[in-house]
Scaffold this motif. Structure first.
Motif, PDB file in Angstrom:
ATOM      1  N   VAL A  33      27.260  29.658  41.018  1.00 59.12           N
ATOM      2  CA  VAL A  33      25.878  30.207  40.901  1.00 59.12           C
ATOM      3  C   VAL A  33      24.950  29.096  40.202  1.00 59.12           C
ATOM      4  CG1 VAL A  33      24.584  31.766  39.503  1.00 59.12           C
ATOM      5  CG2 VAL A  33      26.244  32.734  40.508  1.00 59.12           C
ATOM      6  N   GLN A  34      24.074  28.495  40.990  1.00 59.79           N
ATOM      7  CA  GLN A  34      23.369  27.595  40.124  1.00 59.79           C
ATOM      8  C   GLN A  34      22.175  27.829  39.338  1.00 59.79           C
ATOM      9  OE1 GLN A  34      24.192  24.423  40.465  1.00 59.79           O
ATOM     10  NE2 GLN A  34      25.588  24.330  42.472  1.00 59.79           N
TER      11      GLN A  34
ATOM     12  N   VAL B  36      20.454  33.612  43.078  1.00 58.82           N
ATOM     13  CA  VAL B  36      21.019  34.681  43.274  1.00 58.82           C
ATOM     14  C   VAL B  36      21.613  34.770  44.678  1.00 58.82           C
ATOM     15  CG1 VAL B  36      20.114  37.265  43.551  1.00 58.82           C
ATOM     16  CG2 VAL B  36      19.028  35.463  41.870  1.00 58.82           C
ATOM     17  N   ASP B  37      22.904  35.082  44.587  1.00 60.25           N
ATOM     18  CA  ASP B  37      23.350  35.407  45.948  1.00 60.25           C
ATOM     19  C   ASP B  37      23.665  36.790  46.393  1.00 60.25           C
ATOM     20  OD1 ASP B  37      23.881  32.454  45.561  1.00 60.25           O
ATOM     21  OD2 ASP B  37      25.786  32.775  44.686  1.00 60.25           O
ATOM     22  N   HIS B  38      23.311  36.780  47.806  1.00 58.10           N
ATOM     23  CA  HIS B  38      23.322  38.206  48.389  1.00 58.10           C
ATOM     24  C   HIS B  38      24.399  38.154  49.556  1.00 58.10           C
ATOM     25  CE1 HIS B  38      19.248  38.050  46.425  1.00 58.10           C
ATOM     26  NE2 HIS B  38      19.353  39.449  46.201  1.00 58.10           N
TER      27      HIS B  38
ATOM     28  N   VAL C 208      31.312  29.106  29.877  1.00 55.40           N
ATOM     29  CA  VAL C 208      30.838  30.535  29.292  1.00 55.40           C
ATOM     30  C   VAL C 208      29.971  31.252  30.359  1.00 55.40           C
ATOM     31  CG1 VAL C 208      29.892  32.046  27.373  1.00 55.40           C
ATOM     32  CG2 VAL C 208      31.323  29.896  26.976  1.00 55.40           C
ATOM     33  N   PHE C 209      30.537  31.911  31.322  1.00 57.21           N
ATOM     34  CA  PHE C 209      29.904  32.492  32.633  1.00 57.21           C
ATOM     35  C   PHE C 209      29.512  33.866  32.394  1.00 57.21           C
ATOM     36  CE2 PHE C 209      30.020  33.045  37.510  1.00 57.21           C
ATOM     37  CZ  PHE C 209      28.717  33.209  37.461  1.00 57.21           C
TER      38      PHE C 209
ATOM     39  N   GLY D 141      22.612  29.257  35.324  1.00 59.30           N
ATOM     40  CA  GLY D 141      23.820  29.037  36.009  1.00 59.30           C
ATOM     41  C   GLY D 141      23.903  27.260  35.923  1.00 59.30           C
ATOM     42  N   GLY D 142      24.992  26.800  36.924  1.00 54.06           N
ATOM     43  CA  GLY D 142      25.269  25.441  36.833  1.00 54.06           C
ATOM     44  C   GLY D 142      26.231  25.080  37.911  1.00 54.06           C
TER      45      GLY D 142
END
Length: 252
Positions: free
Chosen positions: A131-132, A136-138, A162-163, A213-214
């Protein structure tokens, strides 16, 4: 004393640095092509596993900051996180986690940011993704009415940062039918389950809870038809005895 420290410093610097793996896990009973990243890996000499059932099958490429290899995961290896270390001819790295699950891996493929253009996947697969920032991933799954859709995220547990993942199951009208941010059992790593109300497509959404994110916000997203209980009752029993327990799950 200063002279001794100066002499020891080159020895400390020779220890390998183990920063991550790709993928972050694999299916039990399979072989996984694994890329190890870090530093001072040029004299790679093997892997140290803390659990039985893991085997280093082949080493394909060794560089100072990367090793490409193949590991075997025996069918009897327990699902969950397992520790491994990199061994070189000059030292041993700190341990990192490697996760084992029941499903085969599938890689996230961008672009999948829009629910109008999701990445199709099958049930009973584990998505390896990242997740950048503001990502948002679908994912789209096709199911039958009455079929269960369960989702569980490994994010914080992977140990990179820390995600705080947020997962949701969305219907064809774009309504969230089940969602999870934090859980008592896995803290920031959420899970949810829903029984399909119609034949057709549902969507699984994965993001950071506050849209951050990152590059190191990696995740393993398990999407399947498995049951996902929230509670076991009673929560314990007498040592050496048999106890009848009941697994309780929340159905939407």
């Amino acid at each position: 004393g200063l002279a001794l420290i100066a002499l020891a410093a080159p020895g400390w610097a020779a220890y390998p640095e183990f920063s991550g793996t790709k993928p972050n896990g694999g299916q039990r009973g399979s072989e996984v092509v694994l890329t190890l990243t870090g530093n001072r890996l040029a004299d790679f000499d093997g892997l140290i596993f803390f659990s039985p059932g893991f085997t280093l099958k082949k080493v394909d490429k060794v560089e100072n900051n990367k090793v490409e290899c193949v590991i075997g995961i025996a069918p009897e290896v327990l699902p969950g996180n397992h520790l491994m270390r990199i061994r070189t001819k000059t030292g041993v790295s700190h341990a990192r986690q490697f996760f084992v699950g029941p499903f085969p891996n599938v890689d996230e493929k961008e672009p999948n940011n829009d629910v109008e253009a999701p990445q199709p996947i099958a049930l009973n697969q584990t998505v390896e993704g990242v997740v950048q920032n503001e990502d948002v991933d679908h994912y789209k799954v096709t199911v039958k009415k009455g079929q269960r859709i369960s989702v569980e995220a490994d994010g914080l547990r992977l140990g990179y940062t820390v995600f705080d993942p947020y997962v949701a199951i969305i219907d064809k009208d774009r309504f969230e039918k089940a969602a999870s941010d934090d859980t008592i059992l896995h803290r920031q790593d959420g899970y949810c389950s829903f029984v399909a109300e119609y034949d057709g497509d549902y969507y699984v959404m994965m993001r950071e809870s506050s849209y951050r994110g990152g590059g190191n916000n990696f995740y393993r997203l398990h999407v399947g038809s498995f049951r996902r209980p929230d509670v076991v009752y009673p929560a314990g029993g007498k040592l050496g005895s048999k106890t009848k327990v009941r697994f309780i799950e929340k159905d939407s």
